[in-house]
Design an enzyme around this catalytic site. Structure first.
Site, mmCIF file in Angstrom:
data_model
loop_
_atom_site.group_PDB
_atom_site.id
_atom_site.type_symbol
_atom_site.label_atom_id
_atom_site.label_comp_id
_atom_site.label_asym_id
_atom_site.label_seq_id
_atom_site.Cartn_x
_atom_site.Cartn_y
_atom_site.Cartn_z
ATOM 1 C CE LYS A 145 8.658 3.085 3.698
ATOM 2 N NZ LYS A 145 7.701 2.299 2.952
ATOM 3 C CD GLU A 229 12.755 -3.556 7.251
ATOM 4 O OE1 GLU A 229 11.599 -3.967 7.493
ATOM 5 O OE2 GLU A 229 13.078 -2.370 7.353
ATOM 6 C CG HIS A 264 -0.669 -1.924 3.428
ATOM 7 N ND1 HIS A 264 0.120 -2.386 4.451
ATOM 8 C CD2 HIS A 264 -0.548 -2.820 2.420
ATOM 9 C CE1 HIS A 264 0.698 -3.519 4.061
ATOM 10 N NE2 HIS A 264 0.302 -3.803 2.851
ATOM 11 N NE ARG A 321 0.111 11.639 6.786
ATOM 12 C CZ ARG A 321 0.703 10.490 6.522
ATOM 13 N NH1 ARG A 321 1.843 10.461 5.855
ATOM 14 N NH2 ARG A 321 0.173 9.358 6.945
HETATM 15 C C1 MV4 Z 1 6.965 -4.886 7.937
HETATM 16 C C2 MV4 Z 1 6.149 -5.914 8.430
HETATM 17 C C3 MV4 Z 1 6.766 -7.016 8.974
HETATM 18 N N1 MV4 Z 1 8.110 -7.098 9.006
HETATM 19 N N2 MV4 Z 1 8.307 -5.006 8.006
HETATM 20 C C4 MV4 Z 1 3.517 -2.380 5.819
HETATM 21 C C5 MV4 Z 1 3.589 -1.061 5.118
HETATM 22 C C6 MV4 Z 1 4.878 -0.437 5.494
HETATM 23 N N3 MV4 Z 1 4.633 0.804 6.172
HETATM 24 C C7 MV4 Z 1 5.573 -1.415 6.366
HETATM 25 N N4 MV4 Z 1 4.705 -2.537 6.560
HETATM 26 C C8 MV4 Z 1 5.122 -3.652 7.222
HETATM 27 N N5 MV4 Z 1 6.460 -3.783 7.361
HETATM 28 C C9 MV4 Z 1 8.846 -6.092 8.530
HETATM 29 N N6 MV4 Z 1 10.172 -6.197 8.563
HETATM 30 C C10 MV4 Z 1 4.770 -5.765 8.340
HETATM 31 C C11 MV4 Z 1 4.249 -4.636 7.737
HETATM 32 C C12 MV4 Z 1 2.816 -4.562 7.691
HETATM 33 C C13 MV4 Z 1 2.123 -3.557 8.364
HETATM 34 C C14 MV4 Z 1 2.775 -2.549 9.066
HETATM 35 C C15 MV4 Z 1 2.079 -1.572 9.716
HETATM 36 C C16 MV4 Z 1 0.680 -1.572 9.666
HETATM 37 C C17 MV4 Z 1 0.012 -2.525 8.979
HETATM 38 C C18 MV4 Z 1 0.717 -3.536 8.306
HETATM 39 C C19 MV4 Z 1 0.027 -4.523 7.605
HETATM 40 C C20 MV4 Z 1 0.719 -5.484 6.956
HETATM 41 C C21 MV4 Z 1 2.107 -5.517 6.983
#
Ligand code: MV4
Length: 525
Positions: A145, A229, A264, A321
């Site tokens: 990441k 973050e 997720h 992918r």
């Molecule tokens: C975040 C966020 C809020 N703020 N980053 C969840 C898994 C990973 N791929 C990144 N994710 C998130 N990152 C910041 N700075 C909220 C999430 C997140 C989320 C992101 C995409 C799809 C579903 C989610 C469900 C909960 C939290």
């Protein structure tokens, strides 16, 4: 004279040589036999496109998948070991050996399993086979990441404010967190699926949450690197499909809205998103293309963004992918993404430029899992006693099962993906509601009822929802019983009547299928 004649022969020889080399080069990339290193619906979906292109197909399967549809569909199939994927679908050597044994010249990894494993992509190439996907180098950049953030930052892609390096010093980290402003998120650099991710509301919980994030990251990924973050509350998850060829061309195929997920795990996806204006779509699309260019990316990929309530967007990560939800993009663009992947892997140029691409209508996908939404979405493995797919215009079902088949306990419990495409979002929703009611599955609990609940929900219908949808609106009781008091009374009366009947007349009155009882009760009323 002799000299002229000699040079003529030489010249024609060199022309012939040139032509034969050129021809060899042109056909060198052409794939004749494709091994699909996957199972279930995605293996079938890939093989269908290959077949249409005149490419022979090879399936690999574990001992649990002997009777699976992908095995029957392929021209050839090879058993690669015991049921656990760690002993079959995840063993690189076995898959490469199967390709060599069958004379396959390319491998498609599908999604999951080895699809984002850069060592596998490298090995496939080393043994002279074509990997249908990006280069191992691109996968390596996007696999971390922090590495991904550093790479895309140079290409003007907006990032969530935070640290660019892994943090280890608590005091320094606290200082940075204060500057960013609470709440903040601690994320694992090697992370995925929300593992190793912790929200920190205030400085007093910082140390405790950081320790948890690091230990979760170590146990899940063997890498304790974490970073900070700013926490974006209630974001929408918008991802862009990008596609690149091996000649430096990259386009985007618009976005998918994937905010309806639980733990997720996505359950409903759609394209396009109802919140993007054409201007925002253009801006995010350009950022997505730039992010791909930052990794010299080719083949299919996805750029994940989160969008806050003020419609600011931030790059989160790239998936290297073909994704589960790619069909909604196929429906709105009219493209076959697997065929495109194969052509790009053969060395062809993209057959279009950005300006050629248009959005046609609206597509929604629901994932039908063998899970019980009324019981915390616990997997419900069993046999599909009845399995009848809906039919009709604009409905696509990608699955890997037939009636009577068992859902193996070893793998992901997804039964099918159902995609509805229509002119507008409203019509796509109406079509989905009809399609869900026509889908008949008994023998296992499924997420169909949950998807029906979402399709009817005012927040989903208005388009005003976030990644918090499921936890905010879904209560398991909603699906447990939606009989009215009157219906339950009729059921009681029927039960008394039934007891007085012969077994034969009982059997004609009710079916063992619970969903039919409800239909019957409605009729009685
Ligand atoms: C975040 C966020 C809020 N703020 N980053 C969840 C898994 C990973 N791929 C990144 N994710 C998130 N990152 C910041 N700075 C909220 C999430 C997140 C989320 C992101 C995409 C799809 C579903 C989610 C469900 C909960 C939290």
């Amino acid at each position: 004279m002799f000299f002229i004649f000699g040079s003529f022969i030489l010249q024609s020889l060199s022309i012939e040589l040139f032509l034969s080399i050129a021809l060899a080069k042109m056909s060198m990339g052409k794939i004749k036999k494709l091994l699909v290193a996957n199972r279930g619906e995605i293996a079938l979906r890939i093989m269908r496109s290959a077949k249409e292109m005149g490419i022979k197909t090879v399936a690999v399967f574990s001992e649990a998948d002997r009777a699976a549809l992908h095995v029957r569909f392929a021209d050839e199939a090879i058993c690669i070991g015991p049921p656990p994927s760690s002993q079959s679908y995840l063993v690189m050597e076995k898959i490469i050996a199967a390709a060599n044994e069958t004379g396959a010249d390319a491998i498609h990894p599908g999604y999951g399993f080895l699809s984002e494993n850069e060592a596998f992509a490298r090995k496939v190439k080393e043994v002279g086979l074509i990997f249908i996907g990006p280069s191992a180098e691109s996968m390596e950049i996007m696999g971390s990441k922090l590495g991904a953030k550093a790479a895309v930052a140079k290409f003007n892609v907006p990032l969530v404010p935070g640290t660019a390096e892994p943090i280890s010093d608590i005091t320094a980290a606290k200082k940075i967190a204060k500057e960013i402003g609470y709440p903040i998120l601690i994320k694992a650099s090697a992370g995925g699926g929300g593992k190793g991710m912790r929200i920190v509301e205030s400085e007093s919980e910082f140390e405790e949450q950081m320790e948890r994030a690091v230990s979760e990251a170590i146990s899940a990924f063997g890498d304790g690197a974490v970073f900070i973050e700013k926490y974006v509350a209630q974001p929408r998850h918008i991802e862009f499909q990008i596609f690149g060829d091996q000649h430096g061309n990259v386009v985007h195929l618009f976005e998918r809205e994937c905010s309806i997920q639980r733990r997720h795990q996505k359950v409903i996806e759609e394209a396009p998103s109802s919140v993007l204006t054409p201007e925002l779509r253009k801006k995010m699309g350009e950022a997505a293309v730039n992010a791909a260019k930052a990794a010299n990316y080719y083949n299919a990929g996805t750029i994940e963004f989160i969008l806050d309530d003020k419609l600011n967007f931030y790059f989160l990560e790239m998936n290297t992918r073909l994704q589960v939800e790619h069909p909604v993009t196929e429906e709105i663009t009219g493209l076959d993404l697997v065929k495109l992947q194969i052509k790009v892997a053969e060395g062809e140029k993209l057959p279009f430029i950005q300006e050629d691409l248009k959005i046609h209508g609206h597509a929604i996908e629901v994932r039908v899992y063998a899970e019980d939404p009324a019981n915390n979405f616990l997997p419900d493995i069993g046999t599909l006693k009845t399995y009848k797919r809906p039919q009709g215009h604009g409905i696509r079902v990608d699955d890997g099962f037939e009636q009577g088949m068992a859902i193996p306990f070893y793998y992901d419990p997804m039964i099918a993906k159902m995609i509805c495409h229509d002119e507008t979002r409203e019509r796509a929703i109406e079509k989905m509601i009809r399609a869900i009611s026509e889908y008949e599955i008994t023998g296992v609990e499924t997420t169909l009822g949950f998807c029906d609940f979402v399709m009817h929900h005012e927040s989903f219908r208005s388009g005003n929802f976030s990644t918090k949808f499921v936890e905010s609106f879904f209560k398991p009781e909603i699906l447990k019983s939606n009989f009215t008091e009157e219906e339950e009374m009729i059921a009681g009366v029927l039960a008394v009547e039934l007891m007085a009947m012969t077994p034969q007349s009982q059997a004609t009155l009710i079916s063992p299928d619970k969903s039919k009882w409800r239909k019957r009760l409605k009729v009685e009323r």
